[in-house]
Design an enzyme around this catalytic site. Structure first.
Site, PDB file in Angstrom:
ATOM      1  N   ASP A 272       0.886  -1.163   0.000  1.00 26.49           N
ATOM      2  CA  ASP A 272       0.000   0.000   0.000  1.00 26.49           C
ATOM      3  C   ASP A 272       0.925   1.214   0.000  1.00 26.49           C
ATOM      4  O   ASP A 272       1.658   1.437   0.972  1.00 26.49           O
ATOM      5  CB  ASP A 272      -0.892  -0.025   1.249  1.00 26.49           C
ATOM      6  CG  ASP A 272      -1.822   1.182   1.301  1.00 26.49           C
ATOM      7  OD1 ASP A 272      -1.550   2.193   0.599  1.00 26.49           O
ATOM      8  OD2 ASP A 272      -2.812   1.130   2.052  1.00 26.49           O
TER       9      ASP A 272
ATOM     10  N   ASN B 149       3.774   5.292  -9.718  1.00 27.12           N
ATOM     11  CA  ASN B 149       2.658   5.446 -10.658  1.00 27.12           C
ATOM     12  C   ASN B 149       1.282   5.228 -10.047  1.00 27.12           C
ATOM     13  O   ASN B 149       0.292   5.732 -10.571  1.00 27.12           O
ATOM     14  CB  ASN B 149       2.906   4.460 -11.812  1.00 27.12           C
ATOM     15  CG  ASN B 149       1.686   4.203 -12.638  1.00 27.12           C
ATOM     16  OD1 ASN B 149       1.277   5.044 -13.428  1.00 27.12           O
ATOM     17  ND2 ASN B 149       1.063   3.035 -12.440  1.00 27.12           N
TER      18      ASN B 149
ATOM     19  N   TYR C 180      -7.742  15.457  -7.003  1.00 30.67           N
ATOM     20  CA  TYR C 180      -6.884  14.787  -8.002  1.00 30.67           C
ATOM     21  C   TYR C 180      -5.972  15.805  -8.682  1.00 30.67           C
ATOM     22  O   TYR C 180      -4.751  15.637  -8.748  1.00 30.67           O
ATOM     23  CB  TYR C 180      -7.768  14.082  -9.028  1.00 30.67           C
ATOM     24  CG  TYR C 180      -7.006  13.313 -10.089  1.00 30.67           C
ATOM     25  CD1 TYR C 180      -6.687  11.969  -9.900  1.00 30.67           C
ATOM     26  CD2 TYR C 180      -6.612  13.917 -11.278  1.00 30.67           C
ATOM     27  CE1 TYR C 180      -5.987  11.259 -10.868  1.00 30.67           C
ATOM     28  CE2 TYR C 180      -5.915  13.219 -12.243  1.00 30.67           C
ATOM     29  CZ  TYR C 180      -5.607  11.888 -12.048  1.00 30.67           C
ATOM     30  OH  TYR C 180      -4.913  11.182 -12.998  1.00 30.67           O
TER      31      TYR C 180
HETATM   32  N1  LIG Z   1      -5.900   6.578 -17.147  1.00 28.89           N
HETATM   33  C1  LIG Z   1      -5.746   7.861 -17.463  1.00 28.89           C
HETATM   34  O1  LIG Z   1      -6.441   8.390 -18.335  1.00 28.89           O
HETATM   35  C2  LIG Z   1      -4.681   8.668 -16.762  1.00 28.89           C
HETATM   36  C3  LIG Z   1      -4.338   9.936 -17.259  1.00 28.89           C
HETATM   37  C4  LIG Z   1      -3.359  10.679 -16.613  1.00 28.89           C
HETATM   38  C5  LIG Z   1      -2.745  10.167 -15.476  1.00 28.89           C
HETATM   39  N2  LIG Z   1      -3.106   8.944 -14.994  1.00 28.89           N
HETATM   40  C6  LIG Z   1      -2.411   8.458 -13.794  1.00 28.89           C
HETATM   41  O2  LIG Z   1      -1.711   7.274 -14.135  1.00 28.89           O
HETATM   42  C7  LIG Z   1      -1.606   6.435 -13.002  1.00 28.89           C
HETATM   43  C8  LIG Z   1      -2.118   5.053 -13.345  1.00 28.89           C
HETATM   44  O3  LIG Z   1      -3.451   5.176 -13.797  1.00 28.89           O
HETATM   45  P1  LIG Z   1      -4.243   3.980 -14.506  1.00 28.89           P
HETATM   46  O4  LIG Z   1      -5.256   4.586 -15.389  1.00 28.89           O
HETATM   47  O5  LIG Z   1      -3.272   3.018 -15.068  1.00 28.89           O
HETATM   48  O6  LIG Z   1      -5.012   3.395 -13.234  1.00 28.89           O
HETATM   49  P2  LIG Z   1      -5.549   1.926 -12.892  1.00 28.89           P
HETATM   50  O7  LIG Z   1      -6.684   2.133 -11.956  1.00 28.89           O
HETATM   51  O8  LIG Z   1      -5.757   1.119 -14.140  1.00 28.89           O
HETATM   52  O9  LIG Z   1      -4.309   1.298 -12.090  1.00 28.89           O
HETATM   53  C9  LIG Z   1      -3.880   1.820 -10.862  1.00 28.89           C
HETATM   54  C10 LIG Z   1      -3.270   0.694 -10.044  1.00 28.89           C
HETATM   55  O10 LIG Z   1      -2.844   1.270  -8.785  1.00 28.89           O
HETATM   56  C11 LIG Z   1      -3.211   0.399  -7.735  1.00 28.89           C
HETATM   57  N3  LIG Z   1      -3.358   1.137  -6.497  1.00 28.89           N
HETATM   58  C12 LIG Z   1      -4.386   1.954  -6.125  1.00 28.89           C
HETATM   59  N4  LIG Z   1      -4.189   2.402  -4.870  1.00 28.89           N
HETATM   60  C13 LIG Z   1      -3.027   1.851  -4.450  1.00 28.89           C
HETATM   61  C14 LIG Z   1      -2.311   1.915  -3.228  1.00 28.89           C
HETATM   62  N5  LIG Z   1      -2.752   2.628  -2.173  1.00 28.89           N
HETATM   63  N6  LIG Z   1      -1.144   1.221  -3.125  1.00 28.89           N
HETATM   64  C15 LIG Z   1      -0.691   0.486  -4.175  1.00 28.89           C
HETATM   65  N7  LIG Z   1      -1.348   0.368  -5.341  1.00 28.89           N
HETATM   66  C16 LIG Z   1      -2.493   1.045  -5.463  1.00 28.89           C
HETATM   67  C17 LIG Z   1      -4.512  -0.249  -8.198  1.00 28.89           C
HETATM   68  O11 LIG Z   1      -4.755  -1.465  -7.511  1.00 28.89           O
HETATM   69  C18 LIG Z   1      -4.256  -0.433  -9.697  1.00 28.89           C
HETATM   70  O12 LIG Z   1      -3.684  -1.688  -9.983  1.00 28.89           O
HETATM   71  C19 LIG Z   1      -2.373   7.129 -11.899  1.00 28.89           C
HETATM   72  O13 LIG Z   1      -1.468   7.868 -11.083  1.00 28.89           O
HETATM   73  C20 LIG Z   1      -3.301   8.058 -12.650  1.00 28.89           C
HETATM   74  O14 LIG Z   1      -3.681   9.170 -11.871  1.00 28.89           O
HETATM   75  C21 LIG Z   1      -4.053   8.188 -15.612  1.00 28.89           C
END
Ligand SMILES: NC(=O)c1ccc[n+]([C@@H]2O[C@H](COP(=O)([O-])OP(=O)(O)OC[C@H]3O[C@@H](n4cnc5c(N)ncnc54)[C@H](O)[C@@H]3O)[C@@H](O)[C@H]2O)c1
Length: 260
Positions: free
Chosen positions: A64, A91, A159
């Site tokens: 976590d 990430n 966010y």
């Molecule tokens: N998807 C988008 O459009 C987008 C755009 C810009 C930025 N982001 C950023 O990219 C990153 C990844 O996003 P994504 O879309 O791949 O998300 P996702 O939800 O597909 O994956 C996120 C992962 O993080 C894990 N996670 C959540 N809380 C956690 C914690 N406390 N400890 C450890 N793991 C944890 C989840 O279990 C999941 O596997 C994030 O920081 C998000 O803000 C995403």
């Protein structure tokens, strides 16, 4: 990735990826492994995290990212298993529905998002950088977002503020540790084509159209396109890229009028 551009820029390097179980983290774990890195997959989701580790031939560390002891144990395990911590891809992040307009968003939601998106990056950098200082080498990549650079009327206030914090923190660390061989960059993805996004926009085409109109490329990113930028920032190909907001947004932040 097409066959003729496969490269192995990360052979012998160790990369820690948080949020490796899904989306950008998973695509990046795959790409970093394909370039030769030992991948350490961290996630709160045991099932998905383990699957990512199995697929990439790496290890899974249940973490976590809001817990200082678990984060320290993550980087210690990476170091003890593979002998170095060369890349930290910090990430993991959340964007829950109760983080909305400032008029609606309560303190509990605000704090939860700050913890997972920003405090976690502080903890991961604090744990990773001492290993990198000892090695005299390292690349830290912290996931921010294009929304840290632009205002949205469709607000997710905590966010956005958390990602702005990631930009400032990354910039400062990149400057502070540059002469010790450590680069720190913030990665700013544009919207990525994820199952969640697809479901959301299938339900509400007007909402999808309202966003798509701002993207010069006319589509959302694929997670693999973000992973390609992560591999670049992780590798020595980006040796002069430091303390920057590395935008991979299809031109959104540069656009005024987009093509029809
Ligand atoms: N998807 C988008 O459009 C987008 C755009 C810009 C930025 N982001 C950023 O990219 C990153 C990844 O996003 P994504 O879309 O791949 O998300 P996702 O939800 O597909 O994956 C996120 C992962 O993080 C894990 N996670 C959540 N809380 C956690 C914690 N406390 N400890 C450890 N793991 C944890 C989840 O279990 C999941 O596997 C994030 O920081 C998000 O803000 C995403």
């Amino acid at each position: 990735m097409s066959e003729d551009i496969i490269c192995r820029r990360l052979t012998g390097r160790t990369a820690v990826v948080t949020g490796a179980g899904s989306g950008i983290g998973l695509a990046s774990a795959r790409r970093l492994a394909s370039e030769g890195a030992n991948v350490v997959c961290a996630d709160v989701d045991e099932v998905r995290g383990k699957a990512a580790a199995e697929e990439t031939g790496g290890i899974f560390v249940h973490t976590d990212v809001t817990d200082p002891e678990q984060v320290e144990a993550l980087f210690r395990t990476a170091y003890e298993t593979y002998g170095s911590v060369d890349v930290a891809f910090n990430n993991a992040g959340i964007s829950p529905p109760d983080d909305d307009s400032i008029l609606e968003t309560g303190l509990e939601a605000w704090k939860r998002v700050q913890e997972v998106n920003l405090t976690s990056v502080y903890l991961c950098c604090k744990a990773a950088i001492p290993y990198m200082r000892e090695q005299g080498r390292g690349s830290v990549i912290n996931t921010a977002s294009f929304v840290a650079r632009m205002g949205a009327a469709t607000s997710q206030i905590s966010y956005t503020a958390s990602k702005g914090g990631v930009l400032a923190l990354s910039r400062e660390l990149g400057v502070q540790f540059a002469r010790e061989g450590i680069r720190v960059n913030a990665l700013c993805p544009g919207p990525v084509n994820t199952p969640l996004l697809r479901e959301l926009f299938a339900k509400d085409p007007e909402r999808a159209a309202r966003r798509l109109v701002h993207i010069p490329l006319g589509r959302f990113a694929e997670a693999e396109e973000i992973a390609a930028a992560v591999a670049f920032l992780a590798s020595d190909d980006s040796s002069f890229v430091n303390a920057t907001d590395f935008l991979v947004d299809g031109g959104i932040s540069g656009a005024y009028v987009t093509p029809l």
